[in-house]
Design a protein around this motif. Structure first.
Motif, PDB file in Angstrom:
ATOM      1  N   MET A 102      45.454  18.297  78.629  1.00 19.41           N
ATOM      2  CA  MET A 102      45.096  16.876  78.655  1.00 19.41           C
ATOM      3  C   MET A 102      45.751  16.191  77.477  1.00 19.41           C
ATOM      4  O   MET A 102      45.747  16.698  76.366  1.00 19.41           O
ATOM      5  N   ALA A 145      46.130  12.494  75.207  1.00 23.83           N
ATOM      6  CA  ALA A 145      45.333  11.298  74.960  1.00 23.83           C
ATOM      7  C   ALA A 145      45.879  10.534  73.793  1.00 23.83           C
ATOM      8  O   ALA A 145      46.673  11.023  73.022  1.00 23.83           O
ATOM      9  N   ILE A 205      35.651  18.223  77.950  1.00 25.73           N
ATOM     10  CA  ILE A 205      36.915  17.572  77.628  1.00 25.73           C
ATOM     11  C   ILE A 205      37.652  18.450  76.626  1.00 25.73           C
ATOM     12  O   ILE A 205      37.126  18.778  75.561  1.00 25.73           O
ATOM     13  N   ASP A 238      38.465  18.013  72.266  1.00 25.83           N
ATOM     14  CA  ASP A 238      37.536  16.909  71.999  1.00 25.83           C
ATOM     15  C   ASP A 238      37.287  16.691  70.514  1.00 25.83           C
ATOM     16  O   ASP A 238      36.586  15.753  70.144  1.00 25.83           O
ATOM     17  N   ILE A 264      41.818   8.271  76.644  1.00 22.98           N
ATOM     18  CA  ILE A 264      42.280   9.618  76.939  1.00 22.98           C
ATOM     19  C   ILE A 264      43.228   9.552  78.124  1.00 22.98           C
ATOM     20  O   ILE A 264      42.919   8.948  79.150  1.00 22.98           O
ATOM     21  N   ASN A 310      46.102  11.562  80.912  1.00 24.68           N
ATOM     22  CA  ASN A 310      46.383  12.788  81.671  1.00 24.68           C
ATOM     23  C   ASN A 310      45.120  13.566  82.009  1.00 24.68           C
ATOM     24  O   ASN A 310      45.090  14.796  81.917  1.00 24.68           O
ATOM     25  N   THR A 311      44.055  12.866  82.375  1.00 22.00           N
ATOM     26  CA  THR A 311      42.857  13.528  82.878  1.00 22.00           C
ATOM     27  C   THR A 311      42.934  13.538  84.403  1.00 22.00           C
ATOM     28  O   THR A 311      43.754  12.826  85.002  1.00 22.00           O
TER      29      THR A 311
END
Length: 350
Positions: A1, A3, A124, A127, A144, A146-147
């Motif tokens: 992910m 962000a 997440i 995080d 954030i 690319n989730t």
């Protein structure tokens, strides 16, 4: 992910008697502070959405859980009160309406940020970046990328996700130290800090937190001289006869195992893929201008230079020159100061 973050700033370094009133009116003086609904659930929240968010004077909890007859129990999408009659599950009340999450982490982690799309809570990754931003009192939100849900923006003050059918929550191990701040001259000031004369403030952050833990819907009263002040938890306001100020409650940052300073810096760079942060200063008339170097400008740093320095220390500072004059950027306060004239301007990261 991946962000990236955008910090909206209002930070502080003053204290002591600075909490007391002056003849000026605060920027929040038009806020309605009447409290007429203690203990009652918000009907708009129970119907799906309350536009007032954390400012709402009613409880953002399941009305059936308060009565002890919520048929959905732990699968209910609404918040259930801690220690209440209803089925207990992970509370998602904003930080200014809930003392502790019902569910505590037992896997050795200090905290965990999660999202819920209606099919259960999901952790997440990385995080600690979210946590680091959340610990800064002036940071209002984080974005954030690319989730599985695309770009997700989290509102820290209301503890909600902008524009998506998602819920967000922060769990911890029950050992978080919470710090209380008061807005003063567009900066956040920690309760109990010493003022410029070395005098300690009349009330400690830990005193406020103790009262908050005992009753998140209550208030905390203290005196400065002959003046009486009240901190109303549900409104997150400090009130007196002359002035109203905003307050906020944020945790002290704790470093998870395996997330040292170098790792945090690396993760921040990785999480910024697909986005570019620009640094700006506020000019005359409230107009914002980007820091630029070269191409006929006289500024010694560019927006990218500032971003690299910021990644090294979010609470640090850096110096630069414009037309031979020395300036200082304070990332913690999000303020630019002319070191010759002491003139200050707001800065921001977008």
């Amino acid at each position: 992910m991946a962000a990236a973050q955008q910090s909206d700033s209002e930070c502080s370094s003053t204290s002591g008697s600075d909490l007391s009133d002056s003849s000026h009116s605060d920027e929040d003086s038009d806020v309605d502070v009447s409290c007429q609904s203690q203990g009652k659930p918000c009907k708009y929240y129970n119907k799906g959405h309350c536009e007032d968010g954390s400012r709402c004077l009613y409880l953002h909890v399941c009305e059936y859980a308060l009565k002890g007859n919520c048929r959905y129990g732990s699968s209910c999408k609404l918040n259930h009160p801690t220690g209440g009659k209803g089925s207990s599950h992970g509370s998602n009340l904003p930080s200014n309406q809930s003392a502790k999450a019902d569910i505590k982490l037992t896997n050795g982690q200090l905290y965990q940020w999660q999202l819920n799309d209606g099919k259960g809570w999901k952790d997440i990754d990385q995080d600690h970046i979210i946590e680091a931003q959340y610990c800064l009192p002036h940071t209002k939100s984080i974005k954030i990328y690319n989730t599985p849900y695309g770009a997700v923006s989290i509102d820290f003050n209301r503890m909600r996700v902008y524009g998506k059918s998602l819920r967000v929550r922060r769990l911890d191990d029950g050992n978080t130290v919470w710090i209380w701040y008061c807005s003063l001259s567009r900066k956040w000031r920690k309760y109990g800090d010493k003022d410029s004369k070395g005098n300690t403030g009349p009330v400690k952050s830990s005193d406020i937190e103790k009262k908050f833990q005992s009753n998140p819907s209550g208030s905390f009263n203290f005196n400065i001289g002959s003046d009486t002040f009240e901190i109303r938890f549900r409104e997150m306001r400090q009130l007196s006869k002359k002035r109203k100020r905003r307050v906020t409650r944020r945790p002290v940052y704790r470093q998870q195992a395996g997330t040292g300073v170098s790792q945090v810096g690396s993760a921040l760079q990785n999480m910024s893929l697909g986005t570019t942060h620009k640094w700006q200063y506020e000019g005359h008339g409230g107009k914002w201008h980007e820091f630029k170097q070269g191409s006929g400008t006289t500024c010694s740093v560019s927006s990218d230079d500032i971003e690299r320095k910021y990644q090294q220390n979010h609470l640090g500072s850096m110096n630069f020159k414009v037309k031979g004059q020395l300036y200082k950027l304070d990332f913690g306060a999000m303020i630019q100061t002319n070191l010759s004239t002491n003139k200050k301007r707001n800065i921001r990261r977008v």
